[in-house]
Design a protein around this motif. Structure first.
Motif, PDB file in Angstrom:
ATOM      1  N   SER A 145       8.779  -2.117   5.803  1.00 18.17           N
ATOM      2  CA  SER A 145       8.223  -1.208   4.795  1.00 18.17           C
ATOM      3  C   SER A 145       9.132  -1.192   3.571  1.00 18.17           C
ATOM      4  O   SER A 145      10.259  -1.694   3.603  1.00 18.17           O
ATOM      5  CB  SER A 145       8.060   0.206   5.367  1.00 18.17           C
ATOM      6  OG  SER A 145       9.301   0.685   5.852  1.00 18.17           O
TER       7      SER A 145
ATOM      8  N   MET B 137       0.562  -6.736   5.393  1.00 18.66           N
ATOM      9  CA  MET B 137       0.481  -5.577   4.517  1.00 18.66           C
ATOM     10  C   MET B 137       1.688  -4.674   4.718  1.00 18.66           C
ATOM     11  O   MET B 137       2.064  -4.355   5.844  1.00 18.66           O
ATOM     12  CB  MET B 137      -0.796  -4.790   4.797  1.00 18.66           C
ATOM     13  CG  MET B 137      -1.137  -3.791   3.710  1.00 18.66           C
ATOM     14  SD  MET B 137      -2.151  -2.444   4.342  1.00 18.66           S
ATOM     15  CE  MET B 137      -0.913  -1.431   5.097  1.00 18.66           C
TER      16      MET B 137
ATOM     17  N   MET C 201      -0.816  -0.062  15.699  1.00 16.41           N
ATOM     18  CA  MET C 201      -1.092  -0.301  14.287  1.00 16.41           C
ATOM     19  C   MET C 201      -1.874  -1.601  14.143  1.00 16.41           C
ATOM     20  O   MET C 201      -1.653  -2.559  14.898  1.00 16.41           O
ATOM     21  CB  MET C 201       0.209  -0.391  13.490  1.00 16.41           C
ATOM     22  CG  MET C 201       0.998   0.904  13.450  1.00 16.41           C
ATOM     23  SD  MET C 201       0.130   2.234  12.584  1.00 16.41           S
ATOM     24  CE  MET C 201       0.295   1.686  10.896  1.00 16.41           C
TER      25      MET C 201
ATOM     26  N   LYS D 133      -2.598  -6.450  10.782  1.00 16.81           N
ATOM     27  CA  LYS D 133      -2.289  -6.754   9.385  1.00 16.81           C
ATOM     28  C   LYS D 133      -1.054  -6.018   8.876  1.00 16.81           C
ATOM     29  O   LYS D 133      -0.424  -6.446   7.908  1.00 16.81           O
ATOM     30  CB  LYS D 133      -3.472  -6.378   8.485  1.00 16.81           C
ATOM     31  CG  LYS D 133      -4.588  -7.392   8.409  1.00 16.81           C
ATOM     32  CD  LYS D 133      -5.599  -6.964   7.361  1.00 16.81           C
ATOM     33  CE  LYS D 133      -6.736  -7.970   7.244  1.00 16.81           C
ATOM     34  NZ  LYS D 133      -7.701  -7.576   6.203  1.00 16.81           N
ATOM     35  N   VAL D 134      -0.734  -4.895   9.497  1.00 13.48           N
ATOM     36  CA  VAL D 134       0.340  -4.036   8.992  1.00 13.48           C
ATOM     37  C   VAL D 134       1.694  -4.574   9.438  1.00 13.48           C
ATOM     38  O   VAL D 134       1.961  -4.734  10.628  1.00 13.48           O
ATOM     39  CB  VAL D 134       0.166  -2.590   9.485  1.00 13.48           C
ATOM     40  CG1 VAL D 134       1.329  -1.721   9.009  1.00 13.48           C
ATOM     41  CG2 VAL D 134      -1.163  -2.021   9.001  1.00 13.48           C
ATOM     42  N   SER D 135       2.555  -4.847   8.473  1.00  8.43           N
ATOM     43  CA  SER D 135       3.899  -5.328   8.769  1.00  8.43           C
ATOM     44  C   SER D 135       4.733  -4.224   9.419  1.00  8.43           C
ATOM     45  O   SER D 135       4.543  -3.038   9.141  1.00  8.43           O
ATOM     46  CB  SER D 135       4.585  -5.790   7.481  1.00  8.43           C
ATOM     47  OG  SER D 135       5.942  -6.120   7.727  1.00  8.43           O
TER      48      SER D 135
ATOM     49  N   PHE E 127       3.636  -1.066   3.967  1.00  9.27           N
ATOM     50  CA  PHE E 127       3.544   0.319   3.525  1.00  9.27           C
ATOM     51  C   PHE E 127       4.736   0.668   2.649  1.00  9.27           C
ATOM     52  O   PHE E 127       5.866   0.236   2.904  1.00  9.27           O
ATOM     53  CB  PHE E 127       3.505   1.278   4.711  1.00  9.27           C
ATOM     54  CG  PHE E 127       2.160   1.424   5.339  1.00  9.27           C
ATOM     55  CD1 PHE E 127       1.065   1.808   4.580  1.00  9.27           C
ATOM     56  CD2 PHE E 127       1.974   1.176   6.684  1.00  9.27           C
ATOM     57  CE1 PHE E 127      -0.186   1.944   5.154  1.00  9.27           C
ATOM     58  CE2 PHE E 127       0.728   1.309   7.265  1.00  9.27           C
ATOM     59  CZ  PHE E 127      -0.355   1.691   6.499  1.00  9.27           C
TER      60      PHE E 127
ATOM     61  N   CYS F 133       0.854  -1.196   0.000  1.00 10.93           N
ATOM     62  CA  CYS F 133       0.000   0.000   0.000  1.00 10.93           C
ATOM     63  C   CYS F 133       0.886   1.241   0.000  1.00 10.93           C
ATOM     64  O   CYS F 133       1.756   1.392   0.861  1.00 10.93           O
ATOM     65  CB  CYS F 133      -0.891  -0.002   1.241  1.00 10.93           C
ATOM     66  SG  CYS F 133      -2.016   1.406   1.348  1.00 10.93           S
TER      67      CYS F 133
ATOM     68  N   ILE G 297      -7.865  -0.560   6.494  1.00 10.53           N
ATOM     69  CA  ILE G 297      -6.890  -1.649   6.506  1.00 10.53           C
ATOM     70  C   ILE G 297      -7.611  -2.994   6.581  1.00 10.53           C
ATOM     71  O   ILE G 297      -7.308  -3.935   5.837  1.00 10.53           O
ATOM     72  CB  ILE G 297      -5.916  -1.510   7.691  1.00 10.53           C
ATOM     73  CG1 ILE G 297      -5.116  -0.215   7.598  1.00 10.53           C
ATOM     74  CG2 ILE G 297      -4.987  -2.731   7.772  1.00 10.53           C
ATOM     75  CD1 ILE G 297      -4.177  -0.125   6.437  1.00 10.53           C
TER      76      ILE G 297
END
Length: 199
Positions: free
Chosen positions: A131, A98, A123, A126-128, A100, A12, A89
């Protein structure tokens, strides 16, 4: 080179506009997010803080004029903004990892994490924590002698790849996301482009 879309579907592209460069003193005002590939949902958030006084950096104050009208019309409280961010998200990305992506994405990521902190949250899972930084790729290719030094900056890479700017004023999160996405797609095909950036 044929790009594997499955490997890119969890990326993303994000850009934020803030009241200044210091994550400890300044705050995020504008977030734009879009998937790297495909035509999936995109998120545009203008954020206000009714219970705190904003501190401004001189450069950020000048940049904010380019999106002030939209901010005045669409800004939501930071608590509501965080809820919309998390919902985006959760509903827009199937991957549990996911990533960024952005130009100097560490800056964007730090302000997103500050927004989470202001909401006594973290956060989304799902957000790794990892990046993908476009500036680092540009710098690497410059060190390898593939790209000139002038192409390492955000503006320089846009000029090098002869991309059309979407607005006359830089530092609009939406335009910057679209341009960063175009630059990254060029970089992912750099072995095809060789030294002919107009292709």
């Amino acid at each position: 080179m044929i790009l594997n879309s499955r490997n890119l579907s969890n990326i993303c592209v994000v850009d934020v506009e803030t009241t200044g460069p210091d994550v400890f003193k300044h705050d995020v005002l504008y977030i734009y997010m879009a998937p790297l590939i495909g035509t999936g949902p995109e998120l545009e958030l203008y954020i206000k803080y009714e219970d705190k006084e904003l501190l401004w950096g001189s450069v950020a104050s000048r940049y904010s004029k380019s999106y002030k009208d939209s901010w005045d019309l669409n800004a939501v409280d930071y608590r509501r903004a965080w809820s919309k961010f998390v919902d985006f998200i959760d509903t827009s990305f199937e991957s549990s990892n996911m990533v960024f992506c952005g130009h100097n994405v560490g800056f964007d990521f730090s302000f997103l994490k500050k927004l989470a902190h202001l909401n006594n949250s973290e956060m989304p899972r799902k957000v790794s924590h990892r990046s993908l930084d476009v500036h680092s790729i540009l710098l690497y290719l410059n060190i390898k002698g593939i790209l000139p030094k002038s192409a390492v900056s955000s503006r320089g890479s846009i000029d090098y790849f002869k991309l059309n700017r979407h607005s006359k004023t830089r530092h609009d999160a939406k335009d910057d996301v679209y341009l960063t996405r175009e630059v990254l797609m060029k970089l992912l095909k750099i072995d095809e482009l060789a030294l002919n950036p107009s292709q």
